[in-house]
Design a protein around this motif. Structure first.
Motif, PDB file in Angstrom:
ATOM      1  N   GLN A  48       0.812  -1.085  -0.029  1.00 25.71           N
ATOM      2  CA  GLN A  48       0.111  -0.091  -0.108  1.00 25.71           C
ATOM      3  C   GLN A  48       0.783   1.267  -0.065  1.00 25.71           C
ATOM      4  N   MET A  49       0.322   2.297  -0.448  1.00 23.69           N
ATOM      5  CA  MET A  49       0.876   3.462  -0.596  1.00 23.69           C
ATOM      6  C   MET A  49       0.713   4.277   0.909  1.00 23.69           C
ATOM      7  N   ILE A  50       2.054   5.127   1.106  1.00 17.41           N
ATOM      8  CA  ILE A  50       1.874   5.654   2.319  1.00 17.41           C
ATOM      9  C   ILE A  50       2.034   7.143   2.209  1.00 17.41           C
ATOM     10  N   TYR A  51       1.366   8.038   2.692  1.00 20.87           N
ATOM     11  CA  TYR A  51       1.469   9.748   2.440  1.00 20.87           C
ATOM     12  C   TYR A  51       2.141  10.363   3.786  1.00 20.87           C
ATOM     13  N   GLY A  52       2.241  11.827   3.386  1.00 30.15           N
ATOM     14  CA  GLY A  52       2.495  12.629   4.405  1.00 30.15           C
ATOM     15  C   GLY A  52       3.681  12.305   5.274  1.00 30.15           C
ATOM     16  N   ALA A  53       3.447  12.754   6.484  1.00 34.67           N
ATOM     17  CA  ALA A  53       4.510  12.655   7.417  1.00 34.67           C
ATOM     18  C   ALA A  53       5.118  11.252   7.470  1.00 34.67           C
ATOM     19  N   GLU A  54       4.254  10.172   7.416  1.00 31.12           N
ATOM     20  CA  GLU A  54       4.707   8.795   7.451  1.00 31.12           C
ATOM     21  C   GLU A  54       5.663   8.583   6.344  1.00 31.12           C
ATOM     22  N   ALA A  55       5.601   8.788   4.994  1.00 29.66           N
ATOM     23  CA  ALA A  55       6.088   8.741   3.900  1.00 29.66           C
ATOM     24  C   ALA A  55       7.279   9.861   4.019  1.00 29.66           C
ATOM     25  N   PHE A  56       7.448  10.946   4.594  1.00 29.03           N
ATOM     26  CA  PHE A  56       8.472  11.781   4.696  1.00 29.03           C
ATOM     27  C   PHE A  56       9.307  11.221   5.531  1.00 29.03           C
ATOM     28  N   CYS A  57       9.095  10.709   6.545  1.00 33.81           N
ATOM     29  CA  CYS A  57      10.047  10.121   7.592  1.00 33.81           C
ATOM     30  C   CYS A  57      10.673   8.736   7.196  1.00 33.81           C
ATOM     31  N   TYR A  58       9.834   7.771   6.367  1.00 35.41           N
ATOM     32  CA  TYR A  58      10.174   6.569   5.725  1.00 35.41           C
ATOM     33  C   TYR A  58      11.389   7.021   4.661  1.00 35.41           C
ATOM     34  N   THR A  59      11.219   8.038   3.639  1.00 37.07           N
ATOM     35  CA  THR A  59      12.273   8.279   2.734  1.00 37.07           C
ATOM     36  C   THR A  59      13.292   8.922   3.394  1.00 37.07           C
ATOM     37  N   MET A  60      13.258   9.707   4.468  1.00 35.97           N
ATOM     38  CA  MET A  60      14.547  10.079   5.116  1.00 35.97           C
ATOM     39  C   MET A  60      15.314   9.003   5.944  1.00 35.97           C
ATOM     40  N   MET A  61      14.439   8.232   6.409  1.00 36.43           N
ATOM     41  CA  MET A  61      15.297   7.108   7.196  1.00 36.43           C
ATOM     42  C   MET A  61      15.986   5.987   6.061  1.00 36.43           C
ATOM     43  N   PHE A  62      14.977   5.814   5.104  1.00 35.04           N
ATOM     44  CA  PHE A  62      15.619   5.013   3.866  1.00 35.04           C
ATOM     45  C   PHE A  62      16.979   5.625   3.449  1.00 35.04           C
ATOM     46  N   PHE A  63      16.983   6.858   3.079  1.00 40.30           N
ATOM     47  CA  PHE A  63      18.374   7.469   2.497  1.00 40.30           C
ATOM     48  C   PHE A  63      19.297   7.484   3.588  1.00 40.30           C
ATOM     49  N   CYS A  64      19.040   7.780   4.612  1.00 42.12           N
ATOM     50  CA  CYS A  64      20.045   7.987   5.786  1.00 42.12           C
ATOM     51  C   CYS A  64      20.874   6.521   5.937  1.00 42.12           C
ATOM     52  N   TYR A  65      19.932   5.457   6.064  1.00 46.67           N
ATOM     53  CA  TYR A  65      20.508   4.045   6.306  1.00 46.67           C
ATOM     54  C   TYR A  65      21.096   3.537   5.366  1.00 46.67           C
ATOM     55  N   LEU A  67      22.280   5.400   2.407  1.00 49.30           N
ATOM     56  CA  LEU A  67      23.331   6.194   1.955  1.00 49.30           C
ATOM     57  C   LEU A  67      24.182   6.696   3.064  1.00 49.30           C
ATOM     58  N   CYS A  68      24.408   5.998   4.051  1.00 48.01           N
ATOM     59  CA  CYS A  68      25.123   6.373   5.090  1.00 48.01           C
ATOM     60  C   CYS A  68      26.625   6.811   4.920  1.00 48.01           C
ATOM     61  N   PHE A  69      27.051   5.942   3.811  1.00 49.29           N
ATOM     62  CA  PHE A  69      28.379   6.046   3.343  1.00 49.29           C
ATOM     63  C   PHE A  69      28.595   7.597   2.859  1.00 49.29           C
ATOM     64  N   LEU A  70      27.262   8.111   2.377  1.00 50.74           N
ATOM     65  CA  LEU A  70      27.365   9.573   1.864  1.00 50.74           C
ATOM     66  C   LEU A  70      27.177  10.677   3.030  1.00 50.74           C
ATOM     67  N   VAL A  71      26.395  10.145   3.972  1.00 51.78           N
ATOM     68  CA  VAL A  71      26.026  10.939   5.047  1.00 51.78           C
ATOM     69  C   VAL A  71      26.973  11.595   5.749  1.00 51.78           C
ATOM     70  N   ILE A  72      27.873  10.366   6.293  1.00 55.84           N
ATOM     71  CA  ILE A  72      29.211  10.815   6.943  1.00 55.84           C
ATOM     72  C   ILE A  72      30.139  12.017   6.401  1.00 55.84           C
ATOM     73  N   PRO A  73      30.332  11.754   5.152  1.00 57.33           N
ATOM     74  CA  PRO A  73      31.445  12.872   4.336  1.00 57.33           C
ATOM     75  C   PRO A  73      30.303  14.036   4.306  1.00 57.33           C
ATOM     76  N   TRP A  74      29.188  14.052   4.153  1.00 54.35           N
ATOM     77  CA  TRP A  74      28.305  15.347   4.051  1.00 54.35           C
ATOM     78  C   TRP A  74      28.485  16.117   5.398  1.00 54.35           C
ATOM     79  N   VAL A  75      28.281  15.368   6.433  1.00 56.83           N
ATOM     80  CA  VAL A  75      28.539  15.903   7.749  1.00 56.83           C
ATOM     81  C   VAL A  75      29.768  16.695   7.938  1.00 56.83           C
TER      82      VAL A  75
END
Length: 99
Positions: A48-65, A67-75
């Motif tokens: 099922q599709m998720i929308y709103g804050a739930e989808a926002f947080c899911y996408t943020m969590m997905f990319f941070c998990y 793409l963590c090898f890119l998040v650390i150099p970005w920081v």
């Protein structure tokens, strides 16, 4: 010298802002148009599709998990840019312009 320092600072700021803006754009896009979650707490057959804050947080969590090898150099780049800007701004302001 003054123009070179300002140019380097602008390049560092752009290199810091562009990945963060891209991540936020992806998160807002998911919040508005929805996303189908895979894994994490949803399982692999949620379907099922998720929308709103739930989808926002899911996408943020997905990319941070995943793409963590890119998040650390970005920081690190963020702190380098911040320190460089804090050092250069007073230096450029007090230095008289060359003629």
């Amino acid at each position: 010298m003054k123009k070179t320092l300002v140019t380097i600072d602008i390049i560092l700021i752009v290199l810091t802002v562009v990945p963060a803006a891209w991540l936020l754009w992806q998160c807002f896009h998911s919040a508005i148009y929805g996303t189908i979650p895979q894994g994490f707490t949803y399982g692999f057959d949620y379907g099922q599709m998720i929308y709103g804050a739930e989808a926002f947080c899911y996408t943020m969590m997905f990319f941070c998990y995943f793409l963590c090898f890119l998040v650390i150099p970005w920081v690190a780049l963020f702190f380098i840019t911040l320190i460089f800007t804090l050092i250069i701004v007073p230096y450029v302001k007090r230095k008289p312009a060359a003629k």
